[in-house]
Write a protein that holds these residues in place. Sequence first.
Motif, short mmCIF file in Angstrom:
data_model
loop_
_atom_site.label_atom_id
_atom_site.label_comp_id
_atom_site.label_asym_id
_atom_site.label_seq_id
_atom_site.Cartn_x
_atom_site.Cartn_y
_atom_site.Cartn_z
N ILE A 1 50.61 53.20 27.40
CA ILE A 1 51.37 53.49 28.62
C ILE A 1 51.82 54.95 28.58
N PRO A 2 51.34 55.80 29.49
CA PRO A 2 51.77 57.21 29.51
C PRO A 2 53.21 57.34 30.00
N THR A 3 53.74 58.52 29.85
CA THR A 3 55.08 58.81 30.38
C THR A 3 55.01 59.28 31.82
N THR A 4 53.79 59.55 32.32
CA THR A 4 53.62 60.09 33.67
C THR A 4 52.74 59.16 34.50
N ALA A 5 52.82 59.33 35.81
CA ALA A 5 52.07 58.49 36.74
C ALA A 5 50.60 58.91 36.78
N ALA A 6 49.77 58.06 37.39
CA ALA A 6 48.33 58.30 37.43
C ALA A 6 47.99 59.62 38.11
N GLN A 7 48.75 59.98 39.17
CA GLN A 7 48.42 61.17 39.94
C GLN A 7 49.14 62.41 39.44
N ASP A 8 49.92 62.28 38.39
CA ASP A 8 50.56 63.45 37.79
C ASP A 8 49.51 64.24 37.03
N ALA A 9 49.55 65.57 37.13
CA ALA A 9 48.55 66.41 36.48
C ALA A 9 48.56 66.24 34.96
N ALA A 10 49.70 65.78 34.41
CA ALA A 10 49.79 65.62 32.95
C ALA A 10 48.98 64.43 32.45
N THR A 11 48.75 63.42 33.29
CA THR A 11 48.04 62.23 32.85
C THR A 11 46.57 62.52 32.54
N PRO A 12 45.82 63.21 33.41
CA PRO A 12 44.44 63.58 33.03
C PRO A 12 44.39 64.44 31.77
N ARG A 13 45.41 65.30 31.58
CA ARG A 13 45.43 66.11 30.36
C ARG A 13 45.62 65.22 29.12
N LEU A 14 46.42 64.18 29.26
CA LEU A 14 46.62 63.25 28.16
C LEU A 14 45.30 62.55 27.81
N VAL A 15 44.57 62.12 28.82
CA VAL A 15 43.27 61.46 28.58
C VAL A 15 42.33 62.40 27.83
N SER A 16 42.29 63.65 28.26
CA SER A 16 41.43 64.64 27.59
C SER A 16 41.88 64.87 26.15
N THR A 17 43.19 64.92 25.93
CA THR A 17 43.72 65.12 24.58
C THR A 17 43.36 63.95 23.67
N LEU A 18 43.48 62.75 24.17
CA LEU A 18 43.13 61.57 23.38
C LEU A 18 41.66 61.61 22.97
N ARG A 19 40.81 61.95 23.92
CA ARG A 19 39.37 61.93 23.64
C ARG A 19 38.93 63.09 22.74
N ALA A 20 39.52 64.24 22.94
CA ALA A 20 39.06 65.43 22.21
C ALA A 20 39.73 65.62 20.86
#
Length: 707
Positions: A458-477
């Motif tokens: 569960i992220p700290t930010t909503a799906a449409q927050d710009a930080a959430t896609p960055r979190l996905v990229s950080t997890l994968r990379a």
Amino acid sequence: MLSRLARACHRRRWATLITWVLASLILVSAGGMAKPEFDAEYALPDTDSQSAYSLLEKHFPEQATGRGEIVLHAPKGLADPQVRADADKVLAAARQAGPAVQNVIPYDDTRRGGRVNADATTGVATLVFAAPRTEVPKDDAKDIAQRLTALSTSRLQVELSGSMFAPVPSTGLSETVGLAAAVVLLLLLFGSLALAGLPIVVALVGLFTSMGLVMLLSKIMTVPSFSMSVAIMIVLGVGVDYALFIATRYRSARQDGQPPAEAVSTAATTSGRAVLFAGTTVIVSLGGMLFMGIPFIYGLAASCALGVLATLALALTLVPALLGLCDRWLTRPGRLERRTPRTTLSPSGVLTRHAGKIACAGVAVLLVLCAPALSMRLGAADAKNAATSETTRRAHDLKQQAFGTGSTAPLSVVADLRGTDPDELDSLTDRLRRTSGIHQVTPPAVSRDGKAALVTVIPTTAAQDAATPRLVSTLRAQVLPRATAGTPLRLHVGGLTATSVDLTERMADKLLVFVLAVVVISLILLTAMFRSLLVPLQAVALTLLALGASYGLLTAVFQWGWGAGLIGVGSTGPLESYMPMTLMALLFGLSMDYQVFVLSRVREAYDHGHDAREAVAKGVRSSGRVVLAAALIMAAVFAAFVLSPDRIMKQFGLGLAAAVMVEAFLVLVVTPVLLTKLGARAWSPLGRHVHRTLATAAASADATSTP
């Protein structure tokens, strides 16, 4: 060829009309009887999210079925005896909802996935459906939502969450308003009932034909659920436009004294040629979307292309037939023709004396409109963007208030164990908990066959927050590769939020290539048509400017919220990831229609002996008002789709309406200014500089080859 086709349809007018009407009715009936299967699932081959979904489907079959949520909120607390009794009634009703529901997980069964917030005022129960998420019957989902939300009391609020409960977009009101606006504008601008009715007949036949084709298409390929609405919008707009261009040219020829058969031939070889070029450009541009590698984009592109193709065929065959049937009522001049042309388009008028000022002012204003596009973010709409009258929006808000902002954007970390001991996943969960941007991590759930595991993040930010896609990229990379270093373990990040990130990245990666392909193809087609280089260059450049202005407006309204309340936008958020590409494919064809129609008349005047400046004035005088009328009508049709409750249709409607009006301004104001300034150079086959270069190269070659 166009002349022979138009003459043949004109001679056999009744047979042509009856054939098209019967064909449209047969197609729409066949499509309905075939029970179309529109898909709401966005499969993305060769992406990390798709790998995660495949593992879930294989090792966690229960996770692959459709799942919705019942959100229960009680200000006094769920432990209150009366509230508990009310909640039990809701869960009992859910279990008895019919064969569509396979199981119900109570909100207090936390071991199986139920959730209750810290102060026990909000609980989330899970509805497990018998079918996958995208295959849950909409009628069943709608009935379940109505029955369960009706059990709300003064003590307990009941809301439903899940894509199957999202409202089904309806365009009936938009279609009616758009056609009504088109009729009113046609009557006001042309003062002829026949000329107003002819394009509407073409649009309606095109509507039924396209609906049938799209419904049948859904049986053989993946077609997203909103494709029908987009195709209808495009068909209504271009159907009226194409018919109007040909009909007005026919009426002009008849008023010049040409007999009906010759007038039809003239209209077909001039306006018909422009319509054929514009329609071909739209279809070719949409065809470029087939190289994106995304199945649902194929369905969207094919649906729109079929609609344009059907409308193009109607314009070139049914319109000549209708012109023959309505000839006696079409020859009387309307208000538009009876008005005396303004003199500002004459060579001695504004275009000569203030050409630079007009061009600079117009371009400056449009550049300002383009500026917000620099901040454009792409993503996907979710329940946050729905109206507050929808149960999915209210459930979304309740979950965020009770469990945190990121509770509506869960990420699924799926592990392919490959013989790894499941106990070794504890280090993974510890690493995830220490990662910035993560609010909660669930313990690993191991599949029954012991070959896969699932961890919900569960992220700290909503799906449409710009930080959430960055979190996905950080997890994968970074995070997940470090966690699996030196082990056979393979980890994938999935879920709706991760899928949206993958879709956005896939579209962004392909966008530049797509833009270049569309621009080059348009340049080639325009160069072949006008035998000039400068004319196509200015046409493409101005179309890109109109596209940028459209992107800027969409960003300002949907992302920044400027005037969003005026058109019923629920809340701000990124633009749909496929929106820029689809708008470009459609706009290049639609705008080329106006460019070709005006430039063709200018070229005709130039070829008939007028000098370059006189040709511009004559060409714009003879075509400008029709282009303006067509743009107003098409913009009205597109703008009517802003009335749709669906966010996607609002974006398409507003974006296309704005782009069409901007393009009309550019074609009627900036293009004449540029052509007047360029003079005869505009119509030079490749420009004087290129000719001089080629001549020099040829002379050098001759000198080298001479002994």
